[in-house]
Enzyme design. Structure first.
Site, PDB file in Angstrom:
ATOM      1  N   ASN A   1      19.681 -33.530  20.093  1.00 60.63           N
ATOM      2  CA  ASN A   1      18.652 -33.213  19.103  1.00 60.63           C
ATOM      3  C   ASN A   1      19.165 -33.093  17.670  1.00 60.63           C
ATOM      4  OD1 ASN A   1      16.795 -33.020  21.225  1.00 60.63           O
ATOM      5  ND2 ASN A   1      17.073 -30.810  21.454  1.00 60.63           N
TER       6      ASN A   1
ATOM      7  N   HIS B   1      11.444 -34.569  24.409  1.00 60.68           N
ATOM      8  CA  HIS B   1      12.584 -33.659  24.363  1.00 60.68           C
ATOM      9  C   HIS B   1      12.159 -32.219  24.636  1.00 60.68           C
ATOM     10  CE1 HIS B   1      16.068 -36.089  22.528  1.00 60.68           C
ATOM     11  NE2 HIS B   1      15.158 -36.942  22.965  1.00 60.68           N
TER      12      HIS B   1
ATOM     13  N   ARG C   1       8.890 -38.544  20.626  1.00 59.45           N
ATOM     14  CA  ARG C   1      10.200 -38.062  21.064  1.00 59.45           C
ATOM     15  C   ARG C   1      10.239 -36.538  21.125  1.00 59.45           C
ATOM     16  NH1 ARG C   1      15.542 -37.717  18.247  1.00 59.45           N
ATOM     17  NH2 ARG C   1      17.163 -38.077  19.814  1.00 59.45           N
TER      18      ARG C   1
ATOM     19  N   HIS D   1      10.895 -46.792  23.828  1.00 61.50           N
ATOM     20  CA  HIS D   1      11.842 -47.357  22.863  1.00 61.50           C
ATOM     21  C   HIS D   1      11.342 -48.671  22.266  1.00 61.50           C
ATOM     22  CE1 HIS D   1      15.625 -44.957  24.313  1.00 61.50           C
ATOM     23  NE2 HIS D   1      14.685 -44.199  23.779  1.00 61.50           N
TER      24      HIS D   1
END
Length: 318
Positions: free
Chosen positions: A92, A63, A59, A191
């Site tokens: 975040n 991001h 992640r 996911h």
């Protein structure tokens, strides 16, 4: 028909493509030949210590790349009064993890090759190694990124797709970064590992109708309806095999057991239903599409050549 894309946008896309073309999987073969093995060992140890860390490192890379490009801007910490980074952005804040793992890897790499390997490259390689450590596919990571000296909380707030997006929003958001619809569905398969906070799936389990009633009911005990109550409580994004990187995420969608609204949007009578069915029934197809999309992800607007810098510490500029 004339293009409606502004000339400045086309120029920026061309510049980003040129920078990506300078990346090479052999970039450190001479300057730091043990860099990749050092990163892999550290990632494997971190994931073995805490399974959830694999999803957190993946992640972090996502991001990072989705904002300014793959330049480690997400790792820059705020300096009160003088610098505002991306870690406090809504997507975040309170949820990004793994900064200590990346800092540890950077420290290890610095001991063998001083100021040679960028934090951006460490993020890209750590994401791949995390997926592999959890049983997922591998891919060849193009290397040679440099680290930014800036960050943008505004871009982080605007560019990262939120959990309430519908299908058209998702297609547009990923399309703006150069991803196809298949890329988007494949990347959403990340996911299959990780967890989400109650505040990100509360609306889906209480207000949406395209969710398995039993699944929704099972989540409500740990995610009370009142906003502010249990907001940070966690649930796995894939209830079947939460710590295995597989294609169960898509099978869950077929049963209306997507945890986030944006997850279930991929299988909700729309244009991506057949892709979800294919990935649910064909793990190899998903693995191949995911690996290809991750290579594309890692090439998003990198800094190369004399751009940016090689940080000594990932959390601050030199």
């Amino acid at each position: 028909m004339a293009s409606s894309v502004p000339v400045v946008v086309l120029l920026l896309l061309c510049m980003a493509a040129a920078a990506a073309a300078q990346l090479s999987p052999t970039f450190y073969d001479t300057s730091c030949p043990n860099a990749l093995s050092t990163i892999k060992s550290a990632v494997t140890a971190a994931v073995n210590k805490e399974n959830r860390m694999g999803a957190s490192l993946l992640r972090l890379h996502f991001h990072d790349c989705f904002v300014q490009g793959c330049d480690a801007s997400v790792l820059l910490a705020d300096i009160p009064g003088s610098f505002t980074g991306e870690q406090g952005a809504l997507p975040n804040a309170g949820s990004l993890r793994g900064f200590d793992v990346i800092a540890n890897i950077k420290a290890q790499v610095e001991t063998i090759c001083k100021q040679t390997v960028s934090c951006a490259d460490i993020l890209a390689v750590a994401a791949r190694d995390s997926v592999v450590a959890l049983g997922g596919p591998s891919w060849t990571v193009p290397l040679g990124r440099r680290d930014s000296t800036t960050a943008s909380q505004t871009l982080a707030n605007n560019d990262l797709p939120p959990p309430f997006f519908n299908l058209s929003d998702l297609i547009s958001s990923f399309g703006n970064k150069g991803f196809t619809v298949t890329d988007m569905v494949a990347l959403s398969g990340a996911h299959t590992i990780g967890q989400a906070q109650c505040l990100n799936f509360r609306d889906h389990i209480y207000n949406d109708t395209n969710i398995n009633p039993g699944f929704a009911s099972s989540l409500k005990a740990n995610c009370p309806r009142p906003t502010g109550s249990g907001d940070s409580n966690l649930a796995p994004l894939d209830t079947s095999t939460p710590y295995a990187f597989d294609n169960a995420y898509y099978s869950n969608l077929l049963s209306q057991k997507g945890l986030l609204h944006s997850d279930q949007e991929l299988f909700n009578g729309g244009s991506t239903d057949n892709t979800v069915r294919n990935f649910a029934s064909n793990k190899a197809a998903f693995s191949s599409a995911f690996a290809a999309a991750m290579v594309k992800m890692a090439k998003l607007s990198p800094l190369t050549g004399s751009q940016g810098q090689i940080r000594l510490t990932c959390s601050k500029v030199n």
